[in-house]
Each structure stands twice: as C-alpha cells, then as structure tokens.
Scaffold this motif. Structure first.
Motif, PDB file in Angstrom:
ATOM      1  N   GLU A 428       0.852  -1.199   0.000  1.00 55.82           N
ATOM      2  CA  GLU A 428       0.000   0.000   0.000  1.00 55.82           C
ATOM      3  C   GLU A 428       0.877   1.233   0.000  1.00 55.82           C
ATOM      4  O   GLU A 428       1.735   1.413   0.872  1.00 55.82           O
ATOM      5  CB  GLU A 428      -0.914   0.021   1.229  1.00 55.82           C
ATOM      6  N   GLY A 429       0.665   2.098  -0.992  1.00 55.37           N
ATOM      7  CA  GLY A 429       1.428   3.340  -1.083  1.00 55.37           C
ATOM      8  C   GLY A 429       0.863   4.390  -0.142  1.00 55.37           C
ATOM      9  O   GLY A 429      -0.322   4.714  -0.211  1.00 55.37           O
ATOM     10  N   LEU A 430       1.714   4.920   0.729  1.00 54.55           N
ATOM     11  CA  LEU A 430       1.310   5.916   1.723  1.00 54.55           C
ATOM     12  C   LEU A 430       2.155   7.174   1.538  1.00 54.55           C
ATOM     13  O   LEU A 430       3.391   7.108   1.525  1.00 54.55           O
ATOM     14  CB  LEU A 430       1.475   5.363   3.140  1.00 54.55           C
ATOM     15  N   ALA A 431       1.483   8.321   1.387  1.00 53.62           N
ATOM     16  CA  ALA A 431       2.164   9.578   1.072  1.00 53.62           C
ATOM     17  C   ALA A 431       2.936  10.105   2.277  1.00 53.62           C
ATOM     18  O   ALA A 431       2.494  10.001   3.424  1.00 53.62           O
ATOM     19  CB  ALA A 431       1.141  10.610   0.614  1.00 53.62           C
ATOM     20  N   ARG A 432       4.097  10.704   2.002  1.00 51.91           N
ATOM     21  CA  ARG A 432       4.914  11.371   3.011  1.00 51.91           C
ATOM     22  C   ARG A 432       5.347  12.723   2.457  1.00 51.91           C
ATOM     23  O   ARG A 432       5.711  12.844   1.283  1.00 51.91           O
ATOM     24  CB  ARG A 432       6.150  10.530   3.353  1.00 51.91           C
ATOM     25  N   TRP A 433       5.309  13.747   3.323  1.00 48.10           N
ATOM     26  CA  TRP A 433       5.686  15.098   2.888  1.00 48.10           C
ATOM     27  C   TRP A 433       6.649  15.701   3.889  1.00 48.10           C
ATOM     28  O   TRP A 433       6.350  15.775   5.080  1.00 48.10           O
ATOM     29  CB  TRP A 433       4.443  15.974   2.743  1.00 48.10           C
ATOM     30  N   LEU A 438       8.050  23.445   7.549  1.00 52.28           N
ATOM     31  CA  LEU A 438       7.334  22.788   8.645  1.00 52.28           C
ATOM     32  C   LEU A 438       7.958  21.459   9.037  1.00 52.28           C
ATOM     33  O   LEU A 438       7.593  20.899  10.075  1.00 52.28           O
ATOM     34  CB  LEU A 438       5.865  22.553   8.244  1.00 52.28           C
ATOM     35  N   GLY A 439       8.853  20.931   8.231  1.00 50.29           N
ATOM     36  CA  GLY A 439       9.414  19.622   8.518  1.00 50.29           C
ATOM     37  C   GLY A 439       8.463  18.520   8.092  1.00 50.29           C
ATOM     38  O   GLY A 439       7.689  18.665   7.146  1.00 50.29           O
ATOM     39  N   GLN A 440       8.502  17.402   8.829  1.00 47.87           N
ATOM     40  CA  GLN A 440       7.631  16.274   8.517  1.00 47.87           C
ATOM     41  C   GLN A 440       6.176  16.639   8.852  1.00 47.87           C
ATOM     42  O   GLN A 440       5.873  17.060   9.971  1.00 47.87           O
ATOM     43  CB  GLN A 440       8.047  15.046   9.328  1.00 47.87           C
ATOM     44  N   VAL A 441       5.291  16.490   7.876  1.00 48.29           N
ATOM     45  CA  VAL A 441       3.865  16.768   8.063  1.00 48.29           C
ATOM     46  C   VAL A 441       3.105  15.466   7.843  1.00 48.29           C
ATOM     47  O   VAL A 441       3.265  14.818   6.804  1.00 48.29           O
ATOM     48  CB  VAL A 441       3.356  17.850   7.089  1.00 48.29           C
ATOM     49  N   GLY A 442       2.296  15.077   8.825  1.00 47.17           N
ATOM     50  CA  GLY A 442       1.556  13.826   8.736  1.00 47.17           C
ATOM     51  C   GLY A 442       0.567  13.828   7.584  1.00 47.17           C
ATOM     52  O   GLY A 442      -0.005  14.879   7.239  1.00 47.17           O
ATOM     53  N   PRO A 443       0.344  12.657   6.978  1.00 44.32           N
ATOM     54  CA  PRO A 443      -0.588  12.599   5.833  1.00 44.32           C
ATOM     55  C   PRO A 443      -2.008  13.005   6.220  1.00 44.32           C
ATOM     56  O   PRO A 443      -2.730  13.573   5.391  1.00 44.32           O
ATOM     57  CB  PRO A 443      -0.517  11.135   5.387  1.00 44.32           C
ATOM     58  N   ASP A 444      -2.440  12.719   7.448  1.00 43.53           N
ATOM     59  CA  ASP A 444      -3.781  13.124   7.846  1.00 43.53           C
ATOM     60  C   ASP A 444      -3.929  14.640   7.818  1.00 43.53           C
ATOM     61  O   ASP A 444      -4.999  15.170   7.501  1.00 43.53           O
ATOM     62  CB  ASP A 444      -4.110  12.591   9.244  1.00 43.53           C
TER      63      ASP A 444
END
Length: 649
Positions: A428-433, A438-444
């Motif tokens: 399952e592909g899960l997005a990461r930004w 802002l640094g790491q931002v959760g997908p939610d």
C-alpha cells in the motif's frame, strides 16, 4: 339631562370613525401639518375684525371675547405643534380626532356668532369685513380640515347656516348677493374636499396593502418552506444585529450549529420524501427551544443554526445545546418506518476577536467538525486548543500552496502479507511530505489541508503517477494499493485523469487496487458508483477501506461492485475477547460469502496474527508485518524474503 350630551358624543364617534384602510394615527399626522396654521389664521383674522370694530362696538366684543378665543386658539396651536402622533396608540389617536371635532364645532359657533353680532355695529365697510371674515373662516376650515372631513362639514354647515340666515333676514341686496356667492363657492369647495379625501383614503389603503404584501414577501424570503423555521438569510441578519449591538446594551451571546448524523443514509434508503419529513420533525423539535433569547433557524440541508444569549456563561450554553442534541436524537416515526438520526453540535462564544459574523460562524463550524469526528451526539465548545489547531492548519495550507510537491512528496510502502504463501501479496502506497518550513507533516494533516484548499486532485494525481512508476519495479506477482480521497471520487475530471494516468503508465491495471473510504461513498453515492464502474472497466480493483467504522457499510458492500474489504484496525483491539473474535470471524465469513478478499489491518503482535489466521484471514497488514518504508527498503526486504523461501524449499 345627560341624553343630549350622550347622543352628541355618539354621533361624533360614528362620524369620526376612520374608513377601512385608514388609521387614526395617519389622519392625525396629516392634520398636524394644517391645524396649527388654521388656529393661526383664525387668530389673525379675529384680531383684524376686532380692530376695525374697536371704536364702534363695546369692549366686551372687541377685547374680551377675542382675547379669550384667541388665547384658546394659541393654546391649541401649541398643543398640535408638540403632538407626536407616532407615539400614540390607535385608541388615543381616535380620542384626539373626536376632541378636535368637538372643539372645531365650539370655535365655529363662537366665531360666527361673534362676527354676526359685530355686523350690528358700524357702516357697510365694517359689515362687509364681517362677511369676509365668515367667508375666509369657511374656506380656511375646508382646506385645513381636509383630512378630517366630518369636522370641516360641520363647521361649514354651522357657519354658513348662521351667515345665510343673517344675510337673508337683513333684506340687504348686497348681503344677499354675498351670501349666494359664498354659498356657491362653499359647495364647490366641499365637493373638492370630499374628492380629495376619498383619494387620500384610497392612497392610504393601497399603501397599507402594499406594506402588508411587502412584509409578507419579506417574511417568506426569510422562512424555510420545509420546516417553517427562519432561514439562512434571517440567521445571518440576526447574527449581524447581535454583533453590532453595543456590549453595554446586549448580554453576551453564542452561536451554535447542529448537523444531523446519519441523515444521508436515510435519504438513500427511504427516499427524499421520508428525508424531508425527518427534517420537518427536526425543525418542529428545534422550534420548541425558541424564545426571546434564542433564535433557531435552518441553514440548509440537515444543518441548523441557533443564536442564544449566554449571560449565564459557557457551561450553561453548552448544556442548553446538548439538550438540543438530545431532542434531535429521539426516534422519528413516519408511517411504519422508525428512523433514528444522531445530532452533533458546534458552539462558539462571541468575543472581541470575532466581531465578524463569518469568523464566528467558522469557529462554530470548526467545533461542529470536531464533534462529528470525535464526539458524535454532543456539542463541542470552540476553545483555545481549536484556535491553535486552526492556525496550524492554515500554516500547512500556506506551505502546501508554495511547495514543490514533486520534490517534497514521496511514497512509502507498507506490505500486505499472504498468510498462505508467506509472500508479500500487495503493498500500500502511503504519502509522506517533508516541508522545508514545517518539517515532517503527517498525511492526515496535509491531505485534509489539500482537500480544504482545493489542491487534492493535484496531489492525488502526482502521487498516483509516482506510485505507478514505483510499481513497475515491483515483482510481477505483487499488487499495488493506492488511496483515493472522497473529493477525487466526486470529480469526473479527476476520475478520467486517473484512468489516463494508469493507461499511460504501462502498469498492469489488474495489479492496481484503489482504496476508498465510506466517506467518499457518502458524498454522492450515484457519482461514486459511476466512478467505480468506470475504474473497474479498466481492470482496476476496488477496496472498501476502514470497514466497520461507518454507519452503513453493509449497505455499500451490497450495492457496489467491490473486490476487497479492509477490516479496520480498531477491531484488533478486542481480538483476544470472545466478542472481538466473533466480529472478525463474522466479517471474514461475509467476505467469503460475497466472493471478496478480506484484509485485516492493525496486526501488531504475533498473537494477533495467529488469531487472524485461525479465523481464516488470508491477507493481513500491520506493523508486525512491516512498517511503511521507502521503495528501496521494501525491495531489499522482498529479496530477502524470497531468498529465505528458496532456502526453506
């Protein structure tokens, strides 16, 4: 002794009764413009007549009587100037009109008798002056009492009767000619007065009708036709009024928004007719909370707005709103159908920082969103915590708009294990930004922000193309899963773009699974079904994600062409209990009976994996199987697992 007086008052009351459509207050307002002038004219004319007879008549006639009558005229004139008709009731206005009629009769008798008595003194010039005084008095009364014709007619009748009698009995041909001429002019003027008064009455009546129609149209424009409650326009009008009210004059107030839970499934299941009756019943229940301090409205759809005084504080306002939620959650019976809707609310208190209606409404709406996400069936009060969350969301939206999405967003992949073969069947592909600011931002967080600011379609297509490119590096037997947003499925343009991206990628569509949540289906079921049909026509598989967390998942499973069901991770919390095991077993049995692949999410321990296997779960996913990881790490693990399988063989 009292009968004549009583008869006179009854006659005057009957004569001064306003015609239909004409209010006494309106008559009084028009008379106020003319009556002071009438008293002034009579006073000036009386002074002139007294002056011409001063040396000829007794002092009582030239000084005494004029002084008394003119004083009374001046007093009445000042009274009329100070009168405020708009402050009077209809009954008080009628009383003023009747008193004016009585006083008019009194003054007309006094003036005409006084003038006729003075004709006995002096020569023809003085007698002519008296005749002119009478004629001018009649003309002035007719003009100045146009809006009280009964008084004008009575004055004209009294004055002309006395005047004509005196002229006829005098035997003087000149006086007879003057009498005839004055009588003719008076008749013409009385007829003109009557015509003008009728026109005035008709005008007032038409204005009253127009006013009533205007008020009715305004009422209809501010009323919701289905529930009978005031509508959105009225809500914001009252909200603006409450905000504009000075803080010293108005008590603190609050704004609340209520939304019916599980209302759309009622429409989908029973039809819009039943849905409308549910809304009408909700409106009736909500109307029972209305009062001088509480304004209740229907904002549209299944959303209702309330403006309430909050003088007793936030706790009391919150308890009041929870009472509304409780009332709207009671079952509704429509014929043989019994439906139950939930109700969630959002409450925001007015403060100096929210002197804008839209800002206050947005706060209540945010609190409502929080209720529907975390506290269904209750009311959430907007707090500093929510304010901080809004600022954080705005920061994410701002960063998202200026981001280099292609460089900053990547996909991590979480394996889905086939327990029968021990191999990774899907990923399952899960997005990461990672945002530079802002640094790491959760997908939610960033997916929700993309949905709010209208960038979700861009984000979806970008990530899907990345996933398809990565999918080409996976083993041919390994499938790829990708999540779609609710907004994606509702957009025909985005669905077509997804089909084009899959076809142009060279990736086998039969290896691709698109995961949808129940929320995506609830937005517009018909559009969702059409989109799913189009996607499956290309060979793409469809999975219903987070199964069991919604309110009508079984209905969607039955009505949609699905391929897989992903059992929500929340069921694994109770997997060691009889109830938890029964739920998992039941859902897996449902999948087998419908020919669907069941995937159990949330496997975090070996014990949970053993239970899932024992109950027939073939596909499992969770941290115990593998955490989301970059593609390179995933490929390395898959090579390692394949080597281990070969060694065991």
């Amino acid at each position: 002794m009292n009968r004549p007086k009583h008869a006179l008052s009854t006659l005057i009351a009957a004569l001064t009764k306003s015609p239909r459509g004409l209010t006494a207050i309106r008559q009084l307002a028009e008379l106020q413009k003319q009556v002071p002038s009438l008293y002034g004219l009579l006073s000036v004319n009386a002074c002139a007549l007294a002056a011409t007879h001063y040396a000829l008549a007794p002092a009582i006639l030239t000084l005494g009587i004029p002084a008394v009558v003119i004083s009374l005229c001046l007093i009445r004139g000042v009274h009329w100037l100070r009168l405020r008709p708009e402050t009077l009731s209809e009954a008080q206005a009628v009383h003023h009109l009747r008193r004016t009629t009585v006083l008019t009769i009194f003054f007309s008798i006094v003036f005409v008798v006084w003038a006729m008595v003075l004709t006995g003194f002096g020569g023809p010039y003085e007698q002519g002056h008296a005749a002119i005084f009478v004629a001018v008095t009649v003309i002035a009364c007719i003009f100045c009492l146009t809006h009280l014709p009964v008084a004008a007619f009575l004055v004209t009748g009294i004055v002309m009767s006395v005047f004509l009698f005196c002229c006829v009995t005098s035997g003087n041909k000149v006086f007879l000619a003057i009498a005839a001429n004055t009588a003719f002019v008076t008749v013409v003027m009385v007829r003109t007065l009557n015509t003008n008064y009728r026109a005035f009455v008709d005008l007032v009546a038409s204005q009253a009708v127009a006013s009533r129609l205007s008020e009715e149209n305004a009422r209809l424009a501010q009323t919701d036709s289905l529930t009978g409650l005031p509508n959105r326009r009225y809500f914001f009008q009252k909200l603006d009024e409450a905000i504009r009210s000075p803080s010293e004059a108005g008590a603190p107030f609050a704004l609340a928004i209520f939304d019916l839970d599980r209302f759309k499934p009622i429409n989908d299941t029973y039809g819009h007719n039943v849905g409308d009756r549910v809304l009408a019943e909700a409106g009736r229940r909500l109307a029972e909370f209305a009062s001088a301090d509480v304004v209740v409205t229907r904002l549209g759809g299944d959303e209702f707005g309330v403006i309430l005084r909050a003088s007793e504080g936030a706790a009391a306002a919150l308890a009041f709103c929870d009472g509304i939620c409780t009332a709207l959650q009671q079952p509704t019976r429509i014929g043989d159908i019994r439906v139950v809707t939930g109700c969630s609310g959002g409450l925001a208190l007015f403060c100096k920082a929210t002197r804008d209606a839209d800002a206050l409404f947005d706060r209540a709406d945010y609190a409502l969103y929080h209720s529907k996400e975390q506290r269904r069936g209750a009311t959430t009060l907007f707090s500093q915590e929510h304010k901080d969350a809004i600022h954080a969301e705005q920061a994410v939206e701002t960063a998202l708009r200026t981001a280099d999405l292609a460089a900053e967003m990547v996909l991590h992949y979480q394996p889905i294990l086939d327990t029968e073969t021990g191999r990774i069947a899907f990923v399952e592909g899960l997005a990461r930004w990672t945002s530079p600011s802002l640094g790491q931002v959760g997908p939610d967080r960033f997916i929700a922000a993309a949905e709010r600011c209208g960038m979700i379609h861009t984000v979806t297509l970008l990530l899907l193309r990345k996933a398809l490119a990565d999918g080409a590096r996976l083993p041919p037997e390994t499938g790829l899963s990708f999540n779609l947003s609710a907004h994606d499925l509702a957009s025909p343009e985005t669905v077509l773009a997804i089909l084009a991206a899959v076809q142009g990628s060279g990736f086998d569509p039969r290896r691709l699974t698109l995961e949808l949540t129940e929320t995506a289906l609830m937005r517009d079921f018909d559009h969702a079904k059409a989109a799913i049909t189009a996607l499956r026509s290309l060979g793409i598989k469809i999975a219903l994600d987070d199964f069991g967390t919604g309110y009508s998942s079984l209905g969607y499973v039955h009505r949609l062409p699905l391929d897989k069901i992903k059992i929500d991770r929340s069921f694994m919390v109770d997997i060691n209990t009889d109830r938890g095991c029964s739920l998992i077993s039941t859902i897996l049995d449902l999948c087998r009976n419908l020919g669907l692949d069941g995937i159990v999410e949330g496997i975090e321990t070996q014990a949970q994996l053993d239970v899932a296997r024992r109950h027939g779960s073939r596909y499992v996913q969770g941290y115990h199987i593998g955490r989301p990881m970059p593609l390179a790490d995933l490929l390395q693990r898959m090579d390692h697992d394949a080597g281990a399988v070969r060694r065991r063989a």
